[in-house]
Design a protein around this motif. Structure first.
Motif, PDB file in Angstrom:
ATOM      1  N   LEU A  37      57.460  68.268 -26.683  1.00 11.16           N
ATOM      2  CA  LEU A  37      57.478  68.964 -25.402  1.00 11.16           C
ATOM      3  C   LEU A  37      58.709  69.857 -25.276  1.00 11.16           C
ATOM      4  CD1 LEU A  37      56.240  66.054 -23.123  1.00 11.16           C
ATOM      5  CD2 LEU A  37      54.927  68.046 -23.862  1.00 11.16           C
ATOM      6  N   ASN A  41      57.908  73.720 -25.126  1.00 10.19           N
ATOM      7  CA  ASN A  41      57.856  74.015 -23.698  1.00 10.19           C
ATOM      8  C   ASN A  41      56.433  73.851 -23.151  1.00 10.19           C
ATOM      9  OD1 ASN A  41      59.176  74.574 -21.305  1.00 10.19           O
ATOM     10  ND2 ASN A  41      58.845  76.781 -21.462  1.00 10.19           N
ATOM     11  N   ASP A  42      55.661  72.961 -23.782  1.00 12.97           N
ATOM     12  CA  ASP A  42      54.297  72.669 -23.348  1.00 12.97           C
ATOM     13  C   ASP A  42      54.390  71.639 -22.227  1.00 12.97           C
ATOM     14  OD1 ASP A  42      51.672  71.877 -22.998  1.00 12.97           O
ATOM     15  OD2 ASP A  42      51.233  71.756 -25.142  1.00 12.97           O
ATOM     16  N   SER A  43      54.024  72.036 -21.031  1.00 17.05           N
ATOM     17  CA  SER A  43      54.198  71.145 -19.872  1.00 17.05           C
ATOM     18  C   SER A  43      52.886  70.524 -19.393  1.00 17.05           C
ATOM     19  CB  SER A  43      54.860  71.924 -18.734  1.00 17.05           C
ATOM     20  OG  SER A  43      54.050  73.031 -18.366  1.00 17.05           O
ATOM     21  N   PRO A  45      50.658  67.948 -18.238  1.00 16.31           N
ATOM     22  CA  PRO A  45      50.938  66.571 -17.795  1.00 16.31           C
ATOM     23  C   PRO A  45      50.044  65.537 -18.483  1.00 16.31           C
ATOM     24  CG  PRO A  45      49.852  67.825 -16.058  1.00 16.31           C
ATOM     25  CD  PRO A  45      50.160  68.792 -17.157  1.00 16.31           C
TER      26      PRO A  45
END
Length: 158
Positions: A37, A41-43, A45
Motif C-alpha cells: 500500500l 499508494n493504492d488505497s 479499503p
C-alpha cells in the motif's frame, strides 16, 4: 551490500527442461500488505479494512492480486531461470481471492523451452491453504546469457 559484488547468473536456456517444477509457499502478513500500500499508494479499503470488507461479497480483506504476481516474479528471478532473467510476458487469472494471513502455495512448471529465442515458458498454479485455486497462468522469461555467449559475439564483431 550487493554493489560491486559479482553475482552468479541463473541457469542458461540449455540448462532448463520441460517438466521441471518448483513448489513454494508464502504467507501474506500485515507488513507485506502495508509495504504494498505504501509503495503503490493504492488505497482500496478492500485490501486492509475489516469493516469495509465485511460489507462486500468477500466478507474480509483480500490480498491484492499484484502481490501474488510479485511472489511469482520473485521465484522466476531467484530460481527458474534465476538471477539475470527478464520477464517478457505474463498472464494470470484469479478464480478466487486470497485472504489476509493465508499462505499461497505456488507450483511453477517449465512448459516450453525455445532455445532459438532464448525463451522459457513457466506455468503457474497457486492455491490457498485449503487447496482452492487462487491464481493460474504463465510467465515467459528470457534466461540470462552467459559471459561466454557475450564474449563470443564480441569477438565476431571485431
Amino acid at each position: 551490500m550487493l554493489l560491486g559484488k559479482k553475482r552468479k547468473l541463473g541457469r542458461k536456456i540449455e540448462e532448463l527442461s520441460v517438466g521441471e517444477t518448483l513448489q513454494l509457499a508464502e504467507k501474506i502478513e500485515d507488513k507485506d500488505l502495508l509495504l504494498y500500500l505504501g509503495l503503490t499508494n493504492d488505497s482500496n479499503p478492500l485490501y486492509i479494512q475489516n469493516d469495509y470488507a465485511s460489507q462486500t461479497s468477500f466478507q474480509k480483506p483480500v490480498v491484492p492480486t499484484i502481490m501474488l504476481n510479485g511472489v511469482v516474479t520473485s521465484a522466476i528471478s531467484k530460481y527458474i531461470p534465476g538471477p539475470g532473467s527478464y520477464i517478457t510476458a505474463q498472464q494470470f487469472d484469479y478464480p478466487q481471492p486470497l485472504y489476509h494471513y493465508d499462505t499461497i502455495h505456488i507450483l511453477l512448471e517449465v512448459t516450453k523451452v525455445n532455445i532459438e529465442r532464448n525463451e522459457v515458458t513457466v506455468g503457474i498454479t497457486g492455491c490457498n491453504d485449503v487447496g482452492e485455486l487462487v491464481m493460474q497462468g504463465k510467465v515467459i522469461a528470457n534466461p540470462p546469457i552467459g559471459e561466454q555467449h557475450n564474449s563470443a559475439s564480441k569477438k565476431d564483431k571485431i
